[in-house]
Scaffold this motif. Structure first.
Motif, mmCIF file in Angstrom:
data_model
loop_
_atom_site.group_PDB
_atom_site.id
_atom_site.type_symbol
_atom_site.label_atom_id
_atom_site.label_comp_id
_atom_site.label_asym_id
_atom_site.label_seq_id
_atom_site.Cartn_x
_atom_site.Cartn_y
_atom_site.Cartn_z
ATOM 1 N N PHE A 8 70.672 19.215 -2.781
ATOM 2 C CA PHE A 8 69.374 18.523 -2.775
ATOM 3 C C PHE A 8 68.589 18.862 -1.521
ATOM 4 O O PHE A 8 67.384 19.085 -1.568
ATOM 5 C CB PHE A 8 69.582 17.016 -2.865
ATOM 6 N N ILE A 9 69.261 18.886 -0.383
ATOM 7 C CA ILE A 9 68.573 19.176 0.883
ATOM 8 C C ILE A 9 68.053 20.611 0.895
ATOM 9 O O ILE A 9 66.904 20.864 1.279
ATOM 10 C CB ILE A 9 69.501 18.901 2.073
ATOM 11 N N ILE A 10 68.872 21.550 0.465
ATOM 12 C CA ILE A 10 68.451 22.956 0.473
ATOM 13 C C ILE A 10 67.295 23.191 -0.488
ATOM 14 O O ILE A 10 66.301 23.825 -0.136
ATOM 15 C CB ILE A 10 69.649 23.867 0.141
ATOM 16 N N THR A 11 67.389 22.646 -1.708
ATOM 17 C CA THR A 11 66.300 22.851 -2.656
ATOM 18 C C THR A 11 65.032 22.107 -2.247
ATOM 19 O O THR A 11 63.929 22.603 -2.463
ATOM 20 C CB THR A 11 66.707 22.424 -4.080
ATOM 21 N N GLY A 12 65.184 20.940 -1.627
ATOM 22 C CA GLY A 12 64.013 20.228 -1.125
ATOM 23 C C GLY A 12 63.320 20.983 -0.015
ATOM 24 O O GLY A 12 62.086 21.056 0.043
ATOM 25 N N SER A 29 58.746 16.961 -2.461
ATOM 26 C CA SER A 29 59.874 17.683 -1.874
ATOM 27 C C SER A 29 60.436 16.937 -0.664
ATOM 28 O O SER A 29 61.646 16.973 -0.414
ATOM 29 C CB SER A 29 59.464 19.104 -1.492
ATOM 30 N N LEU A 30 59.588 16.208 0.060
ATOM 31 C CA LEU A 30 60.078 15.386 1.162
ATOM 32 C C LEU A 30 60.942 14.243 0.641
ATOM 33 O O LEU A 30 61.987 13.923 1.227
ATOM 34 C CB LEU A 30 58.902 14.840 1.969
ATOM 35 N N GLU A 31 60.546 13.632 -0.459
ATOM 36 C CA GLU A 31 61.375 12.589 -1.071
ATOM 37 C C GLU A 31 62.693 13.168 -1.590
ATOM 38 O O GLU A 31 63.729 12.514 -1.522
ATOM 39 C CB GLU A 31 60.616 11.896 -2.203
ATOM 40 N N PHE A 32 62.658 14.387 -2.100
ATOM 41 C CA PHE A 32 63.877 15.054 -2.548
ATOM 42 C C PHE A 32 64.829 15.271 -1.372
ATOM 43 O O PHE A 32 66.039 15.061 -1.489
ATOM 44 C CB PHE A 32 63.502 16.390 -3.193
ATOM 45 N N LEU A 33 64.281 15.667 -0.228
ATOM 46 C CA LEU A 33 65.085 15.799 0.983
ATOM 47 C C LEU A 33 65.694 14.463 1.394
ATOM 48 O O LEU A 33 66.868 14.395 1.797
ATOM 49 C CB LEU A 33 64.220 16.332 2.132
ATOM 50 N N MET A 34 64.910 13.406 1.311
ATOM 51 C CA MET A 34 65.393 12.086 1.708
ATOM 52 C C MET A 34 66.519 11.606 0.787
ATOM 53 O O MET A 34 67.475 10.987 1.256
ATOM 54 C CB MET A 34 64.240 11.085 1.697
ATOM 55 N N LEU A 37 69.633 13.465 1.841
ATOM 56 C CA LEU A 37 70.175 12.881 3.065
ATOM 57 C C LEU A 37 70.843 11.541 2.792
ATOM 58 O O LEU A 37 71.857 11.208 3.412
ATOM 59 C CB LEU A 37 69.072 12.705 4.104
ATOM 60 N N MET A 38 70.296 10.763 1.852
ATOM 61 C CA MET A 38 70.919 9.495 1.504
ATOM 62 C C MET A 38 72.284 9.723 0.857
ATOM 63 O O MET A 38 73.231 8.973 1.118
ATOM 64 C CB MET A 38 70.021 8.694 0.572
ATOM 65 N N MET A 39 72.391 10.755 0.027
ATOM 66 C CA MET A 39 73.691 11.062 -0.579
ATOM 67 C C MET A 39 74.722 11.434 0.482
ATOM 68 O O MET A 39 75.863 10.953 0.452
ATOM 69 C CB MET A 39 73.555 12.196 -1.588
ATOM 70 N N LEU A 40 74.319 12.271 1.429
ATOM 71 C CA LEU A 40 75.241 12.646 2.506
ATOM 72 C C LEU A 40 75.585 11.451 3.386
ATOM 73 O O LEU A 40 76.737 11.289 3.807
ATOM 74 C CB LEU A 40 74.633 13.759 3.353
ATOM 75 N N PHE A 41 74.600 10.620 3.665
ATOM 76 C CA PHE A 41 74.835 9.436 4.481
ATOM 77 C C PHE A 41 75.770 8.471 3.768
ATOM 78 O O PHE A 41 76.658 7.868 4.392
ATOM 79 C CB PHE A 41 73.499 8.773 4.805
ATOM 80 N N PHE A 42 75.595 8.288 2.464
ATOM 81 C CA PHE A 42 76.481 7.418 1.686
ATOM 82 C C PHE A 42 77.907 7.951 1.689
ATOM 83 O O PHE A 42 78.863 7.191 1.827
ATOM 84 C CB PHE A 42 75.952 7.282 0.254
#
Length: 93
Positions: A8-12, A29-34, A37-42
């Protein structure tokens, strides 16, 4: 889960680099990045058995950032007529 967050981060990031002509595409795309990041943070919080309240703080930050971006987009479209970057001009008549 960690692999999906990285994807998600790379494609965003790639979509943000290549879709810079419209503000709405950049916000999406900024929301896609967020979300990535939420998935990684979780994943990181679950791995360390840490407090889940930090994820709620992050979600509140995401919602505030999204509302601020959409508010700026609405005011930009009402002021300029479109969200196309190439139609912006620093000289206002």
């Amino acid at each position: 889960m960690m692999i999906f967050g990285g994807i998600f981060i790379i494609t965003g990031f790639i979509s943000m680099v290549f879709s810079y002509k419209h503000v709405l595409n950049m916000l999406l795309s900024l929301e896609f990045l967020m979300v990535g990041l939420m998935m990684l943070f979780f994943f990181w919080v679950n791995l360390g058995s840490s407090e889940l309240v930090f994820i709620f703080y992050y979600i509140v930050f995401m919602v505030g950032e999204g509302v601020l971006g959409l508010g700026m987009l609405v005011s930009l479209v009402r002021w300029n007529g479109s969200d196309f970057f190439l139609s912006f001009s620093s000289i206002n008549y």
